[in-house]
Design a protein around this motif. Structure first.
Motif, PDB file in Angstrom:
ATOM      1  N   ARG A 100     -13.521   3.980   5.848  1.00 21.45           N
ATOM      2  CA  ARG A 100     -13.752   4.655   7.079  1.00 21.45           C
ATOM      3  C   ARG A 100     -12.432   5.423   7.437  1.00 21.45           C
ATOM      4  O   ARG A 100     -12.760   6.230   8.348  1.00 21.45           O
ATOM      5  CB  ARG A 100     -13.682   3.317   7.942  1.00 21.45           C
ATOM      6  N   LEU A 101     -11.127   5.244   7.193  1.00 21.07           N
ATOM      7  CA  LEU A 101     -10.210   5.985   7.495  1.00 21.07           C
ATOM      8  C   LEU A 101     -10.467   7.329   6.861  1.00 21.07           C
ATOM      9  O   LEU A 101     -10.278   8.479   7.670  1.00 21.07           O
ATOM     10  CB  LEU A 101      -8.901   5.450   6.731  1.00 21.07           C
ATOM     11  N   VAL A 102     -11.001   7.495   5.639  1.00 26.32           N
ATOM     12  CA  VAL A 102     -11.038   8.866   4.922  1.00 26.32           C
ATOM     13  C   VAL A 102     -12.252   9.543   5.390  1.00 26.32           C
ATOM     14  O   VAL A 102     -12.315  10.867   6.067  1.00 26.32           O
ATOM     15  CB  VAL A 102     -11.502   8.782   3.400  1.00 26.32           C
ATOM     16  N   ALA A 103     -13.516   8.688   5.994  1.00 27.40           N
ATOM     17  CA  ALA A 103     -14.355   9.274   6.811  1.00 27.40           C
ATOM     18  C   ALA A 103     -14.171   9.654   8.219  1.00 27.40           C
ATOM     19  O   ALA A 103     -14.723  10.827   8.621  1.00 27.40           O
ATOM     20  CB  ALA A 103     -15.728   8.388   6.789  1.00 27.40           C
ATOM     21  N   GLN A 104     -13.085   9.182   8.751  1.00 25.89           N
ATOM     22  CA  GLN A 104     -12.830   9.508  10.203  1.00 25.89           C
ATOM     23  C   GLN A 104     -11.507  10.769  10.189  1.00 25.89           C
ATOM     24  O   GLN A 104     -11.731  11.504  10.897  1.00 25.89           O
ATOM     25  CB  GLN A 104     -12.129   8.336  10.896  1.00 25.89           C
ATOM     26  N   CYS A 105     -10.816  10.763   9.292  1.00 23.29           N
ATOM     27  CA  CYS A 105      -9.531  11.523   9.361  1.00 23.29           C
ATOM     28  C   CYS A 105      -9.941  12.300   7.966  1.00 23.29           C
ATOM     29  O   CYS A 105      -8.888  13.438   7.960  1.00 23.29           O
ATOM     30  CB  CYS A 105      -8.343  10.759   9.431  1.00 23.29           C
ATOM     31  N   GLY A 106     -10.455  12.231   7.154  1.00 22.75           N
ATOM     32  CA  GLY A 106     -10.337  13.122   5.994  1.00 22.75           C
ATOM     33  C   GLY A 106      -9.083  12.559   5.420  1.00 22.75           C
ATOM     34  O   GLY A 106      -8.433  11.568   5.400  1.00 22.75           O
ATOM     35  N   GLU A 107      -9.120  13.604   3.967  1.00 23.49           N
ATOM     36  CA  GLU A 107      -7.675  12.977   3.030  1.00 23.49           C
ATOM     37  C   GLU A 107      -6.353  13.572   3.892  1.00 23.49           C
ATOM     38  O   GLU A 107      -6.193  14.428   4.459  1.00 23.49           O
ATOM     39  CB  GLU A 107      -7.991  13.900   1.871  1.00 23.49           C
ATOM     40  N   PRO A 108      -5.349  12.651   3.658  1.00 22.70           N
ATOM     41  CA  PRO A 108      -4.127  13.099   4.236  1.00 22.70           C
ATOM     42  C   PRO A 108      -3.478  14.145   3.198  1.00 22.70           C
ATOM     43  O   PRO A 108      -3.834  14.588   2.237  1.00 22.70           O
ATOM     44  CB  PRO A 108      -3.366  11.721   3.759  1.00 22.70           C
ATOM     45  N   VAL A 109      -2.114  14.799   3.846  1.00 19.62           N
ATOM     46  CA  VAL A 109      -1.425  15.584   3.236  1.00 19.62           C
ATOM     47  C   VAL A 109      -0.867  15.189   2.078  1.00 19.62           C
ATOM     48  O   VAL A 109      -0.655  15.712   1.235  1.00 19.62           O
ATOM     49  CB  VAL A 109      -0.722  16.510   4.088  1.00 19.62           C
ATOM     50  N   THR A 110      -0.264  13.932   2.202  1.00 18.80           N
ATOM     51  CA  THR A 110       0.517  13.390   1.109  1.00 18.80           C
ATOM     52  C   THR A 110       0.227  11.761   1.039  1.00 18.80           C
ATOM     53  O   THR A 110      -0.122  11.269   2.015  1.00 18.80           O
ATOM     54  CB  THR A 110       1.891  13.290   1.276  1.00 18.80           C
ATOM     55  N   LYS A 111       0.164  11.263  -0.187  1.00 16.65           N
ATOM     56  CA  LYS A 111       0.114   9.634  -0.465  1.00 16.65           C
ATOM     57  C   LYS A 111       1.163   9.247  -1.351  1.00 16.65           C
ATOM     58  O   LYS A 111       1.445  10.083  -2.099  1.00 16.65           O
ATOM     59  CB  LYS A 111      -1.260   9.581  -1.093  1.00 16.65           C
ATOM     60  N   THR A 112       1.453   8.060  -1.086  1.00 16.41           N
ATOM     61  CA  THR A 112       2.323   7.262  -2.068  1.00 16.41           C
ATOM     62  C   THR A 112       1.886   5.972  -2.230  1.00 16.41           C
ATOM     63  O   THR A 112       1.105   5.460  -1.494  1.00 16.41           O
ATOM     64  CB  THR A 112       3.790   7.458  -1.345  1.00 16.41           C
ATOM     65  N   ALA A 113       1.931   5.363  -3.390  1.00 13.78           N
ATOM     66  CA  ALA A 113       1.622   4.031  -3.891  1.00 13.78           C
ATOM     67  C   ALA A 113       2.300   3.430  -4.657  1.00 13.78           C
ATOM     68  O   ALA A 113       3.045   4.161  -5.269  1.00 13.78           O
ATOM     69  CB  ALA A 113       0.105   4.014  -4.392  1.00 13.78           C
ATOM     70  N   ASP A 114       2.480   2.010  -4.490  1.00 12.07           N
ATOM     71  CA  ASP A 114       3.204   1.455  -5.260  1.00 12.07           C
ATOM     72  C   ASP A 114       2.600  -0.239  -5.205  1.00 12.07           C
ATOM     73  O   ASP A 114       1.988  -0.620  -4.198  1.00 12.07           O
ATOM     74  CB  ASP A 114       4.590   1.092  -4.791  1.00 12.07           C
ATOM     75  N   VAL A 115       2.897  -1.006  -6.308  1.00 14.03           N
ATOM     76  CA  VAL A 115       2.614  -2.588  -6.423  1.00 14.03           C
ATOM     77  C   VAL A 115       3.762  -3.184  -5.995  1.00 14.03           C
ATOM     78  O   VAL A 115       4.842  -3.040  -6.586  1.00 14.03           O
ATOM     79  CB  VAL A 115       2.154  -2.620  -7.765  1.00 14.03           C
ATOM     80  N   VAL A 116       3.675  -4.092  -5.045  1.00  9.49           N
ATOM     81  CA  VAL A 116       4.898  -4.836  -4.460  1.00  9.49           C
ATOM     82  C   VAL A 116       4.557  -6.270  -4.272  1.00  9.49           C
ATOM     83  O   VAL A 116       3.234  -6.576  -4.265  1.00  9.49           O
ATOM     84  CB  VAL A 116       5.256  -4.368  -3.061  1.00  9.49           C
ATOM     85  N   GLN A 117       5.623  -7.212  -4.256  1.00 10.84           N
ATOM     86  CA  GLN A 117       5.446  -8.582  -3.734  1.00 10.84           C
ATOM     87  C   GLN A 117       5.615  -8.644  -2.343  1.00 10.84           C
ATOM     88  O   GLN A 117       6.604  -8.132  -1.631  1.00 10.84           O
ATOM     89  CB  GLN A 117       6.427  -9.763  -4.652  1.00 10.84           C
ATOM     90  N   ALA A 118       4.674  -9.240  -1.757  1.00  7.15           N
ATOM     91  CA  ALA A 118       4.676  -9.267  -0.172  1.00  7.15           C
ATOM     92  C   ALA A 118       4.208 -10.758   0.503  1.00  7.15           C
ATOM     93  O   ALA A 118       3.723 -11.395  -0.475  1.00  7.15           O
ATOM     94  CB  ALA A 118       3.821  -8.369   0.649  1.00  7.15           C
ATOM     95  N   PRO A 119       5.001 -11.188   1.503  1.00  5.25           N
ATOM     96  CA  PRO A 119       4.763 -12.490   2.014  1.00  5.25           C
ATOM     97  C   PRO A 119       3.156 -12.378   2.311  1.00  5.25           C
ATOM     98  O   PRO A 119       2.533 -11.599   2.865  1.00  5.25           O
ATOM     99  CB  PRO A 119       5.410 -12.244   3.269  1.00  5.25           C
ATOM    100  N   VAL A 120       2.435 -13.391   2.038  1.00  7.35           N
ATOM    101  CA  VAL A 120       1.064 -13.896   2.215  1.00  7.35           C
ATOM    102  C   VAL A 120       0.740 -13.531   3.589  1.00  7.35           C
ATOM    103  O   VAL A 120      -0.290 -12.713   3.937  1.00  7.35           O
ATOM    104  CB  VAL A 120       0.566 -15.104   1.695  1.00  7.35           C
ATOM    105  N   GLU A 121       1.673 -13.919   4.460  1.00 10.25           N
ATOM    106  CA  GLU A 121       0.944 -13.810   5.939  1.00 10.25           C
ATOM    107  C   GLU A 121       1.065 -12.482   6.349  1.00 10.25           C
ATOM    108  O   GLU A 121       0.210 -11.961   7.248  1.00 10.25           O
ATOM    109  CB  GLU A 121       1.845 -14.871   6.936  1.00 10.25           C
ATOM    110  N   ARG A 122       1.711 -11.469   5.984  1.00  8.68           N
ATOM    111  CA  ARG A 122       1.850 -10.045   6.482  1.00  8.68           C
ATOM    112  C   ARG A 122       0.402  -9.522   6.072  1.00  8.68           C
ATOM    113  O   ARG A 122       0.042  -8.761   6.931  1.00  8.68           O
ATOM    114  CB  ARG A 122       2.912  -9.400   5.860  1.00  8.68           C
TER     115      ARG A 122
END
Length: 196
Positions: free
Chosen positions: A119-141
């Motif tokens: 839905r984000l891509v359909a509404q706003c298109g592709e961003p100018v930059t993207k970063t990605a990573d796999v992290v450990q996060a608290p479940v509640e967040r």
């Protein structure tokens, strides 16, 4: 008393997306535990394929986790199929679909927490930059996006992304944070720039 009953009904209706084990594609069925190739044979190419690839992974291979979105128009549900290691793990409905050629506006208010990446891509298109990573996060967040009433504890592995949108020198850039393909936060960045 009447207001309490109304509040209870509204809270019950705010449940997470509908999950099913089977999806009808024409006259055929896609089922949980099918391989990605079997789902392609039954349902065809998805409208959007979101690959949660660990940075540095070789292109061309299925990601450890992928979400495929099928948009069948505004009168039918939008279906999100999650694959893990090449097998269909779950099938979720994500509200009603939309016409692919519908005019969209990428206003600050239009980007909502919990919004899917499709839905984000359909509404706003592709961003100018993207970063990605796999992290450990608290479940509640992460889980608050789906059910803010639930209480969680512990940690989970999250595919975390940051997308930056540039709307030109007259506007500020917009920084969108996503966890597991869902918007978790939106903030303003510095002044944008005009393309050269």
């Amino acid at each position: 008393m009447r207001n309490l009953l109304l509040a209870a009904v509204l809270m019950a209706s705010a449940a997470p997306a509908l999950a099913v084990d089977t999806l009808r594609c024409g006259s055929r069925l896609a089922n949980v535990d099918m391989t990605a190739a079997e789902v392609l044979a039954v349902c065809g190419e998805p409208d959007y394929r979101d690959v949660w690839r660990v940075p540095g992974a070789a292109p061309g291979y299925l990601g450890a986790v992928e979400e495929w979105t099928y948009n069948r128009g505004s009168s039918q549900l939008l279906w999100v199929l999650r694959f893990r290691n090449g097998r269909l793990q779950r099938i979720d409905a994500d509200g009603y679909g939309f016409a692919a050629d519908a005019a969209q506006d990428c206003a600050q208010r239009g980007i909502q927490r919990g919004m899917s990446k499709y839905r984000l891509v359909a509404q706003c298109g592709e961003p100018v930059t993207k970063t990605a990573d796999v992290v450990q996060a608290p479940v509640e967040r992460h889980s608050r996006v789906y059910d803010p009433r639930a209480e969680y504890g512990g940690w989970e592995t999250v595919y975390r992304e940051e997308w930056v949108y540039n709307f030109g020198a007259a506007r500020f850039m917009r920084i969108v944070h996503l966890d597991n393909g869902r918007v978790t936060d939106v903030e303003f960045g510095g002044r944008g720039f005009d393309a050269r």
